[in-house]
Design a protein around this motif. Structure first.
Motif, PDB file in Angstrom:
ATOM      1  N   ASP A 200       0.853  -1.194   0.000  1.00 26.05           N
ATOM      2  CA  ASP A 200       0.000   0.000   0.000  1.00 26.05           C
ATOM      3  C   ASP A 200       0.890   1.246   0.000  1.00 26.05           C
ATOM      4  N   PRO A 201       1.315   1.708  -1.182  1.00 24.56           N
ATOM      5  CA  PRO A 201       2.229   2.851  -1.246  1.00 24.56           C
ATOM      6  C   PRO A 201       1.652   4.141  -0.681  1.00 24.56           C
ATOM      7  N   ASP A 202       0.336   4.351  -0.827  1.00 26.90           N
ATOM      8  CA  ASP A 202      -0.273   5.574  -0.297  1.00 26.90           C
ATOM      9  C   ASP A 202      -0.174   5.613   1.226  1.00 26.90           C
ATOM     10  N   ALA A 203      -0.476   4.486   1.868  1.00 24.75           N
ATOM     11  CA  ALA A 203      -0.405   4.440   3.328  1.00 24.75           C
ATOM     12  C   ALA A 203       1.036   4.561   3.814  1.00 24.75           C
ATOM     13  N   ALA A 204       1.969   3.936   3.106  1.00 31.38           N
ATOM     14  CA  ALA A 204       3.384   4.029   3.488  1.00 31.38           C
ATOM     15  C   ALA A 204       3.874   5.466   3.396  1.00 31.38           C
ATOM     16  N   GLU A 205       3.497   6.141   2.328  1.00 30.68           N
ATOM     17  CA  GLU A 205       3.910   7.532   2.145  1.00 30.68           C
ATOM     18  C   GLU A 205       3.298   8.429   3.210  1.00 30.68           C
ATOM     19  N   ALA A 206       2.020   8.250   3.486  1.00 29.13           N
ATOM     20  CA  ALA A 206       1.334   9.082   4.477  1.00 29.13           C
ATOM     21  C   ALA A 206       1.940   8.904   5.858  1.00 29.13           C
ATOM     22  N   MET A 207       2.272   7.676   6.228  1.00 32.54           N
ATOM     23  CA  MET A 207       2.841   7.431   7.551  1.00 32.54           C
ATOM     24  C   MET A 207       4.268   7.962   7.635  1.00 32.54           C
ATOM     25  N   MET A 208       5.029   7.881   6.533  1.00 31.90           N
ATOM     26  CA  MET A 208       6.377   8.451   6.549  1.00 31.90           C
ATOM     27  C   MET A 208       6.295   9.963   6.743  1.00 31.90           C
ATOM     28  N   GLN A 209       5.344  10.608   6.077  1.00 35.13           N
ATOM     29  CA  GLN A 209       5.174  12.049   6.251  1.00 35.13           C
ATOM     30  C   GLN A 209       4.865  12.374   7.709  1.00 35.13           C
ATOM     31  N   LYS A 210       3.947  11.638   8.291  1.00 39.69           N
ATOM     32  CA  LYS A 210       3.590  11.870   9.699  1.00 39.69           C
ATOM     33  C   LYS A 210       4.792  11.627  10.607  1.00 39.69           C
ATOM     34  N   HIS A 211       5.539  10.578  10.317  1.00 37.14           N
ATOM     35  CA  HIS A 211       6.702  10.222  11.125  1.00 37.14           C
ATOM     36  C   HIS A 211       7.728  11.358  11.136  1.00 37.14           C
ATOM     37  N   LEU A 212       8.036  11.897   9.971  1.00 32.97           N
ATOM     38  CA  LEU A 212       9.052  12.937   9.894  1.00 32.97           C
ATOM     39  C   LEU A 212       8.538  14.298  10.362  1.00 32.97           C
ATOM     40  N   GLU A 213       7.241  14.429  10.512  1.00 31.95           N
ATOM     41  CA  GLU A 213       6.674  15.672  11.059  1.00 31.95           C
ATOM     42  C   GLU A 213       6.795  15.736  12.575  1.00 31.95           C
ATOM     43  N   GLU A 214       7.208  14.653  13.227  1.00 32.38           N
ATOM     44  CA  GLU A 214       7.409  14.685  14.679  1.00 32.38           C
ATOM     45  C   GLU A 214       8.360  15.805  15.066  1.00 32.38           C
ATOM     46  N   LEU A 215       9.324  16.064  14.203  1.00 32.40           N
ATOM     47  CA  LEU A 215      10.308  17.112  14.484  1.00 32.40           C
ATOM     48  C   LEU A 215       9.647  18.474  14.625  1.00 32.40           C
ATOM     49  N   LEU A 216       8.559  18.707  13.897  1.00 33.27           N
ATOM     50  CA  LEU A 216       7.905  20.011  13.919  1.00 33.27           C
ATOM     51  C   LEU A 216       7.335  20.325  15.298  1.00 33.27           C
ATOM     52  N   SER A 217       6.936  19.292  16.030  1.00 29.33           N
ATOM     53  CA  SER A 217       6.393  19.534  17.363  1.00 29.33           C
ATOM     54  C   SER A 217       7.485  19.511  18.435  1.00 29.33           C
TER      55      SER A 217
END
Length: 236
Positions: A200-217
């Motif tokens: 599921d490439p869409d789900a993998a991409e979405a979760m990677m985006q969320k994962h790397l956004e941890e830095l923003l908080s």
């Protein structure tokens, strides 16, 4: 007291010019905040510490200047740079763009043995956190993200990111264990791998985006807690 360059090198670091080895050692100590932002570095002291002459130290510091980790003040001192919030955010943006593409391809190309290796790395991360070994956790984090690239036959993509993410890595070492719960990162890693396994490439991409956004908080909290570690020009 000299500890000798050979004692600093792991088994995979025994090849190449000594200046490269010296750079890797100093770079690691800056990234892990052993050498802290704003700290003065002495060529003589580093040469004595690592058991080498001043020449490879000087060469290493030039390269680290190019990487933005130190600032050389001629005839005065070499100083570990403070962390640039702007450069950290730029690195996160670039890394997110690349790694989203990586996991999309991994979801289409990863073989069962690749996925098994990813899951094994996540288990090792869980053990590292249980044992309170945060440095090991972060090393395994790098291994996992490298595994994503390897699974789609592009390990060179990960190598290309190494210099880009140095400033980001400095924040990663500051953020554990306080700013970013490791358990959350592990759940995100597991979700990425689950999406890859499910093709599921869409789900993998979405979760990677969320994962790397941890830095923003986590980054604003770190700046507030450790303002002396960050470049005041970047901090509002």
């Amino acid at each position: 007291m000299s500890i000798g360059i050979a004692q600093q090198l792991g088994p995979s670091e025994g090849l190449g010019p000594i200046g490269l080895h010296v750079r890797k050692i100093i770079e690691e100590r800056i990234v892990t905040n052993v050498f802290r932002p704003g700290e003065r570095l002495s060529e003589n002291d580093l040469a004595e510490l690592l058991g080498v002459s001043r020449q490879p130290i000087r060469e290493a510091l030039i390269r680290l200047t190019e990487a933005g980790l130190v600032r050389v003040m001629p005839q005065r001192a070499t100083i570990v740079t403070r962390i640039s919030v702007a450069r950290v955010n730029s690195a996160r943006f670039l890394r997110a763009a690349v790694e989203r593409a990586v996991v999309r391809e991994a979801a289409l190309q990863a073989k069962p043995h690749h996925i098994a290796q990813m899951r094994a790395l996540i288990r090792e991360q869980t053990t590292a956190i249980r044992e309170g070994d945060h440095a090991r956790f972060l090393a395994l984090d790098d291994d996992l993200h490298r595994a994503f690239a390897v699974s789609m036959a592009h390990e060179g993509v990960w190598r290309t990111l190494q210099n880009v993410k140095l400033q980001m890595d400095r924040v990663r070492y500051l953020s554990l264990p306080d700013a970013t719960p490791a358990s959350r990162l592990i759940r995100q890693h597991a979700a990425i791998v689950d999406a890859i396994a499910a093709r599921d490439p869409d789900a993998a991409e979405a979760m990677m985006q969320k994962h790397l956004e941890e830095l923003l908080s986590s980054l604003p909290r770190l700046v507030a807690r450790l303002p002396e570690y960050f470049d005041s020009c970047d901090v509002a």
